[in-house]
Scaffold this active site. Structure first.
Site, PDB file in Angstrom:
ATOM      1  N   ARG A 199      11.342  -5.081   5.299  1.00 37.25           N
ATOM      2  CA  ARG A 199      10.999  -4.151   4.769  1.00 37.25           C
ATOM      3  C   ARG A 199      12.294  -2.844   6.135  1.00 37.25           C
ATOM      4  NH1 ARG A 199       5.137  -1.722   5.249  1.00 37.25           N
ATOM      5  NH2 ARG A 199       5.232  -3.264   7.542  1.00 37.25           N
ATOM      6  N   LYS A 212       0.878  -1.639   0.338  1.00 31.16           N
ATOM      7  CA  LYS A 212      -0.239  -0.124   0.638  1.00 31.16           C
ATOM      8  C   LYS A 212       0.619   1.540  -0.401  1.00 31.16           C
ATOM      9  CE  LYS A 212      -2.143  -1.684   3.580  1.00 31.16           C
ATOM     10  NZ  LYS A 212      -1.498  -3.000   3.741  1.00 31.16           N
ATOM     11  N   ARG A 262      -1.719  -9.449  13.382  1.00 29.53           N
ATOM     12  CA  ARG A 262      -1.537  -8.239  12.219  1.00 29.53           C
ATOM     13  C   ARG A 262      -2.600  -9.086  11.266  1.00 29.53           C
ATOM     14  NH1 ARG A 262       3.860  -4.981  10.615  1.00 29.53           N
ATOM     15  NH2 ARG A 262       2.734  -4.075   9.097  1.00 29.53           N
ATOM     16  N   ARG A 275       9.992  -0.883  11.881  1.00 26.47           N
ATOM     17  CA  ARG A 275       9.601  -0.483  12.231  1.00 26.47           C
ATOM     18  C   ARG A 275       8.936  -1.658  13.987  1.00 26.47           C
ATOM     19  NH1 ARG A 275       3.876   0.244   8.525  1.00 26.47           N
ATOM     20  NH2 ARG A 275       3.097  -1.593  10.530  1.00 26.47           N
ATOM     21  N   ARG A 313     -10.530  -0.419   7.814  1.00 29.52           N
ATOM     22  CA  ARG A 313      -9.963  -1.150   8.323  1.00 29.52           C
ATOM     23  C   ARG A 313     -11.496  -2.515   9.051  1.00 29.52           C
ATOM     24  NH1 ARG A 313      -4.215  -2.503   8.829  1.00 29.52           N
ATOM     25  NH2 ARG A 313      -3.802   0.231   8.477  1.00 29.52           N
TER      26      ARG A 313
HETATM   27  P1  AP5 Z   1       4.419  -1.511   2.137  1.00 32.94           P
HETATM   28  O1  AP5 Z   1       4.090  -0.979   0.555  1.00 32.94           O
HETATM   29  O2  AP5 Z   1       5.614  -1.053   2.719  1.00 32.94           O
HETATM   30  O3  AP5 Z   1       3.425  -2.563   2.307  1.00 32.94           O
HETATM   31  P2  AP5 Z   1       2.477  -2.549   3.448  1.00 32.94           P
HETATM   32  O4  AP5 Z   1       0.602  -2.663   2.720  1.00 32.94           O
HETATM   33  O5  AP5 Z   1       1.949  -0.082   3.354  1.00 32.94           O
HETATM   34  O6  AP5 Z   1       1.991  -2.818   4.470  1.00 32.94           O
HETATM   35  P3  AP5 Z   1       2.035  -1.857   5.979  1.00 32.94           P
HETATM   36  O7  AP5 Z   1       2.893  -3.053   6.984  1.00 32.94           O
HETATM   37  O8  AP5 Z   1       2.885  -0.281   6.264  1.00 32.94           O
HETATM   38  O9  AP5 Z   1       0.552  -1.941   6.462  1.00 32.94           O
HETATM   39  P4  AP5 Z   1      -0.304  -2.725   7.321  1.00 32.94           P
HETATM   40  O10 AP5 Z   1      -1.056  -2.266   6.716  1.00 32.94           O
HETATM   41  O11 AP5 Z   1       0.372  -3.588   7.964  1.00 32.94           O
HETATM   42  O12 AP5 Z   1       0.474  -1.248   7.997  1.00 32.94           O
HETATM   43  P5  AP5 Z   1       0.187  -0.041   8.853  1.00 32.94           P
HETATM   44  O13 AP5 Z   1       0.983   0.814   9.276  1.00 32.94           O
HETATM   45  O14 AP5 Z   1      -0.989   0.748   7.949  1.00 32.94           O
HETATM   46  O15 AP5 Z   1       5.609  -3.163   1.503  1.00 32.94           O
HETATM   47  C1  AP5 Z   1       6.365  -4.040   2.183  1.00 32.94           C
HETATM   48  C2  AP5 Z   1       7.690  -4.531   1.594  1.00 32.94           C
HETATM   49  O16 AP5 Z   1       7.445  -5.123   0.343  1.00 32.94           O
HETATM   50  C3  AP5 Z   1       8.425  -2.866   1.922  1.00 32.94           C
HETATM   51  O17 AP5 Z   1       9.634  -3.739   1.871  1.00 32.94           O
HETATM   52  C4  AP5 Z   1       8.359  -3.004  -0.001  1.00 32.94           C
HETATM   53  O18 AP5 Z   1      10.131  -2.667  -0.323  1.00 32.94           O
HETATM   54  C5  AP5 Z   1       7.883  -4.109   0.121  1.00 32.94           C
HETATM   55  N1  AP5 Z   1       7.575  -4.320  -1.602  1.00 32.94           N
HETATM   56  C6  AP5 Z   1       6.199  -4.034  -2.044  1.00 32.94           C
HETATM   57  N2  AP5 Z   1       6.050  -3.981  -2.765  1.00 32.94           N
HETATM   58  C7  AP5 Z   1       6.371  -5.218  -3.818  1.00 32.94           C
HETATM   59  C8  AP5 Z   1       6.538  -5.830  -5.013  1.00 32.94           C
HETATM   60  N3  AP5 Z   1       6.054  -5.056  -5.521  1.00 32.94           N
HETATM   61  N4  AP5 Z   1       7.849  -6.945  -4.867  1.00 32.94           N
HETATM   62  C9  AP5 Z   1       8.148  -6.641  -3.755  1.00 32.94           C
HETATM   63  N5  AP5 Z   1       8.358  -6.021  -2.428  1.00 32.94           N
HETATM   64  C10 AP5 Z   1       7.413  -5.045  -2.535  1.00 32.94           C
HETATM   65  O19 AP5 Z   1      -1.127  -0.697  10.446  1.00 32.94           O
HETATM   66  C11 AP5 Z   1       0.198  -0.791  11.492  1.00 32.94           C
HETATM   67  C12 AP5 Z   1      -1.547  -0.861  12.416  1.00 32.94           C
HETATM   68  O20 AP5 Z   1      -1.798   0.135  12.752  1.00 32.94           O
HETATM   69  C13 AP5 Z   1      -2.362  -1.916  12.412  1.00 32.94           C
HETATM   70  O21 AP5 Z   1      -1.833  -3.614  12.617  1.00 32.94           O
HETATM   71  C14 AP5 Z   1      -2.869  -1.285  13.694  1.00 32.94           C
HETATM   72  O22 AP5 Z   1      -2.790  -2.029  15.051  1.00 32.94           O
HETATM   73  C15 AP5 Z   1      -2.623  -0.058  13.007  1.00 32.94           C
HETATM   74  N6  AP5 Z   1      -3.952   0.669  12.864  1.00 32.94           N
HETATM   75  C16 AP5 Z   1      -3.457   1.232  11.128  1.00 32.94           C
HETATM   76  N7  AP5 Z   1      -4.939   1.234  10.651  1.00 32.94           N
HETATM   77  C17 AP5 Z   1      -5.985   1.354  11.301  1.00 32.94           C
HETATM   78  C18 AP5 Z   1      -7.006   1.150  11.314  1.00 32.94           C
HETATM   79  N8  AP5 Z   1      -7.240   1.914  10.229  1.00 32.94           N
HETATM   80  N9  AP5 Z   1      -7.749   1.455  12.730  1.00 32.94           N
HETATM   81  C19 AP5 Z   1      -7.347   0.696  13.738  1.00 32.94           C
HETATM   82  N10 AP5 Z   1      -5.466   0.244  13.783  1.00 32.94           N
HETATM   83  C20 AP5 Z   1      -5.508   0.721  12.820  1.00 32.94           C
END
Ligand code: AP5
Length: 222
Positions: free
Chosen positions: A129, A18, A169, A158, A94
């Site tokens: 990552r 994402k 997660r 992170r 979410r």
């Molecule tokens: P990356 O682009 O960083 O992936 P991402 O989908 O953004 O992953 P996140 O881990 O940020 O998603 P998440 O939903 O778990 O975390 P969030 O911060 O939202 O890519 C990942 C890796 O893959 C990178 O190293 C990249 O280089 C590589 N990559 C990317 N594309 C690639 C490709 N095509 N090929 C190969 N490699 C590739 O949430 C964190 C926490 O916050 C949650 O667990 C929760 O506790 C809380 N939270 C967040 N939102 C909410 C909400 N709405 N409600 C309640 N709690 C929430």
């Protein structure tokens, strides 16, 4: 198109790409990137009461309670820059209750992008990552290593990017995803996220181009 800017949601499992795709989308389309996880990590790093509570949930791979997240995202969406330039909402809603909160405010996306990546790929993506705190760019030790020694030396990881935590997660994700997808059924595009990132963006880019064209047509005939 200032009269009716784009409103886009992007979703997918942890590490489905994402944040990576949001870098491409904002660069080309100038939308305001609003990432729920980034807003929460900012609260955690200033050490506010909300930040402390949020961290307890994030460390367990659980959703942060609605009373913290819903207001936080709503306020950001209603700021002037997002209203004028359009927004790209990442990692929100979410859960059914978060989606319902937006529906009640009549906040709906033009397009809901769903990144589809097989589960076995996700753990490796999370563990490798790294983030550049200076530019905000997302790297991967194997797939997108940093361009210089200088960048490599300052990369951070992170606190929830461990194999153990990503499994939690993923569980949380599976409990909620179907309910959210059902709400946006009429505006979803499913994108294969398990190909090179430029090719993932090409799929998204053509959907956004088509969307902009149809918005312009509607505008010119109304
Ligand atoms: P990356 O682009 O960083 O992936 P991402 O989908 O953004 O992953 P996140 O881990 O940020 O998603 P998440 O939903 O778990 O975390 P969030 O911060 O939202 O890519 C990942 C890796 O893959 C990178 O190293 C990249 O280089 C590589 N990559 C990317 N594309 C690639 C490709 N095509 N090929 C190969 N490699 C590739 O949430 C964190 C926490 O916050 C949650 O667990 C929760 O506790 C809380 N939270 C967040 N939102 C909410 C909400 N709405 N409600 C309640 N709690 C929430």
């Amino acid at each position: 198109a200032k009269w009716d800017p784009l409103k886009i949601m992007i979703s997918g499992a942890p590490a489905s790409g994402k944040g990576t795709q949001c870098e491409f989308i904002t660069k080309k389309y100038g939308l305001v990137h609003i990432a729920a996880g980034d807003l929460l990590r900012a609260e955690v790093s200033v050490g506010s009461e909300n930040g402390k509570r949020a961290k307890e949930h994030m460390e367990k791979g659980l959703l942060v309670p609605d009373e913290i997240v819903v207001t936080m995202v709503k306020e950001r969406l209603l700021q002037k820059d997002a209203r004028e330039n359009g927004w790209l909402l990442d990692g929100y809603p979410r859960s059914l209750s978060q989606a319902t909160a937006l529906e009640n405010l009549e906040i709906r996306p033009d397009l809901f992008i769903f990144l589809d990546v097989p589960e076995e790929i996700l753990v490796e993506r999370v563990v490798g990552r790294r983030l550049d705190p200076v530019t905000g760019r997302i790297y991967h030790l194997k797939y997108f290593p940093p361009e210089s020694e200088e960048i490599a030396a300052r990369l951070t990881q992170r606190f929830d990017d461990t194999e153990e935590k990503v499994k939690l997660r993923l569980e949380t994700y599976h409990e909620n995803v179907e309910a959210v997808l059902a709400i946006y059924e009429d505006v979803i595009i499913k994108v294969n996220g398990n190909i090179p990132k430029e090719d993932v963006f090409a799929q998204i880019d053509s959907a956004l181009t088509r969307l902009l064209e149809s918005k312009e047509k509607t505008h010119s005939t109304s």
